[in-house]
Motif scaffolding. Sequence first.
Motif, short mmCIF file in Angstrom:
data_model
loop_
_atom_site.label_atom_id
_atom_site.label_comp_id
_atom_site.label_asym_id
_atom_site.label_seq_id
_atom_site.Cartn_x
_atom_site.Cartn_y
_atom_site.Cartn_z
N LYS A 58 14.29 7.26 2.18
CA LYS A 58 13.78 6.33 3.21
C LYS A 58 14.88 5.54 3.92
O LYS A 58 14.63 4.88 4.93
N GLU A 72 -0.45 -5.46 5.86
CA GLU A 72 0.86 -5.54 5.18
C GLU A 72 1.71 -6.63 5.83
O GLU A 72 2.38 -7.41 5.13
N ASP A 115 6.24 -4.00 -1.53
CA ASP A 115 5.64 -2.93 -0.73
C ASP A 115 6.67 -1.83 -0.48
O ASP A 115 7.88 -2.04 -0.61
N GLY A 116 6.19 -0.66 -0.12
CA GLY A 116 7.05 0.47 0.21
C GLY A 116 7.42 0.46 1.69
O GLY A 116 7.14 -0.51 2.42
N ALA A 117 8.03 1.54 2.13
CA ALA A 117 8.41 1.68 3.55
C ALA A 117 8.48 3.15 3.90
O ALA A 117 8.70 4.00 3.03
N ASP A 118 8.31 3.44 5.17
CA ASP A 118 8.52 4.82 5.65
C ASP A 118 9.98 5.03 6.02
O ASP A 118 10.50 6.13 5.88
N LYS A 144 6.86 0.87 8.92
CA LYS A 144 5.77 0.94 7.95
C LYS A 144 4.48 1.32 8.67
O LYS A 144 4.39 1.22 9.88
N GLY A 145 3.51 1.76 7.89
CA GLY A 145 2.21 2.08 8.46
C GLY A 145 1.81 3.53 8.28
O GLY A 145 0.77 3.95 8.79
N GLY A 146 2.65 4.28 7.53
CA GLY A 146 2.29 5.67 7.26
C GLY A 146 0.93 5.77 6.57
O GLY A 146 0.21 6.75 6.72
N GLY A 147 0.56 4.72 5.85
CA GLY A 147 -0.74 4.68 5.18
C GLY A 147 -1.78 3.89 5.97
O GLY A 147 -2.85 3.57 5.44
N ALA A 148 -1.44 3.55 7.23
CA ALA A 148 -2.37 2.89 8.16
C ALA A 148 -2.70 1.44 7.78
O ALA A 148 -3.64 0.86 8.33
N ALA A 149 -1.91 0.87 6.87
CA ALA A 149 -2.24 -0.49 6.41
C ALA A 149 -1.32 -1.55 7.01
O ALA A 149 -1.26 -2.68 6.53
N THR A 186 0.85 -1.21 0.00
CA THR A 186 0.00 0.00 0.00
C THR A 186 0.88 1.25 0.00
O THR A 186 1.95 1.25 0.63
N GLY A 187 0.41 2.30 -0.68
CA GLY A 187 1.12 3.58 -0.61
C GLY A 187 1.38 4.16 -1.98
O GLY A 187 1.08 3.54 -3.01
N SER A 188 1.97 5.34 -1.99
CA SER A 188 2.19 6.03 -3.27
C SER A 188 3.23 5.33 -4.13
O SER A 188 3.13 5.34 -5.37
N THR A 189 4.23 4.70 -3.51
CA THR A 189 5.23 3.97 -4.30
C THR A 189 4.62 2.70 -4.88
O THR A 189 4.84 2.36 -6.05
C1 5RP Z 1 1.39 2.05 4.26
C2 5RP Z 1 2.87 1.87 4.25
C3 5RP Z 1 3.60 2.43 3.08
O1 5RP Z 1 4.33 1.41 2.48
C4 5RP Z 1 4.53 3.49 3.56
O2 5RP Z 1 3.77 4.47 4.28
C5 5RP Z 1 5.27 4.17 2.40
O3 5RP Z 1 4.36 4.88 1.64
P1 5RP Z 1 4.79 5.74 0.39
O4 5RP Z 1 5.23 4.80 -0.67
O5 5RP Z 1 3.54 6.52 0.05
O6 5RP Z 1 5.90 6.66 0.84
O7 5RP Z 1 3.46 1.31 5.12
O8 5RP Z 1 0.82 1.59 5.45
#
Ligand code: 5RP
Length: 222
Positions: free
Chosen positions: A121, A103, A81-84, A94-99, A28-31
Amino acid sequence: MTQDELKTLVGQAALQYVVPGDIVGVGTGSTVNKFIDALASMKDQIKGAVSSSVISTERLKAIGIPVFDANEVGELSVYIDGADEIDGAGCMIKGGGAALTREKIVAAQARRFVCIADESKLVQVLGQFPLPVEVIPMATRRITRQFEAMGGTVTLRLKDGVPLVTDNGQHILDVRGLQIRDPLAFESEVNQWPGVVTVGVFAHQRAQICLLGTASGVRVLN
Ligand code: 5RP
């Protein structure tokens, strides 16, 4: 290159880890959105996806990729998946997108976690990014005090002025001011606090490969 272009770069680079004929785990996320866009070019070569959020499910379905329930399928070859934040060992916040909970579930179902991120990151020590923790609402105050005892500052994540409700019907605490020097031990400890659904440290489910978008191209960490 802009951060958005770096995300596109790694989203496309992740296609090489998708195994034709398989079901792919999708974060989940923009990436990840960039990855899903790129996956459209392979949609006839894969069986489908297991998704980590309602929002990714909608995006996958919109481009015609079937989405399976995690319980309907066995082990996945790869989870993307992406990461914060990510450190040199592949441990992440992770979890910036609350998922984060879903995940972690899909990551645990996959043989390999491929993290896609822009170079901002990469960190030495996890903790600059506020640590997301999904909690059962009735445990919020006690969990807050436990993080405060560790030196953290805790805020309840809001959306439109009210507590954000996750896909699982729970709340998110964001914890600032921690330096997570032993991610495995930290994750193990916090995970067993009553009322914690999932802590956003991914050390037990760390990334085996990280595709890092940099101005000079994709840097592979493994
Ligand atoms: C969502 C996440 C995302 O992977 C994380 O927040 C990175 O998001 P983005 O690609 O938008 O920077 O953990 O819960």
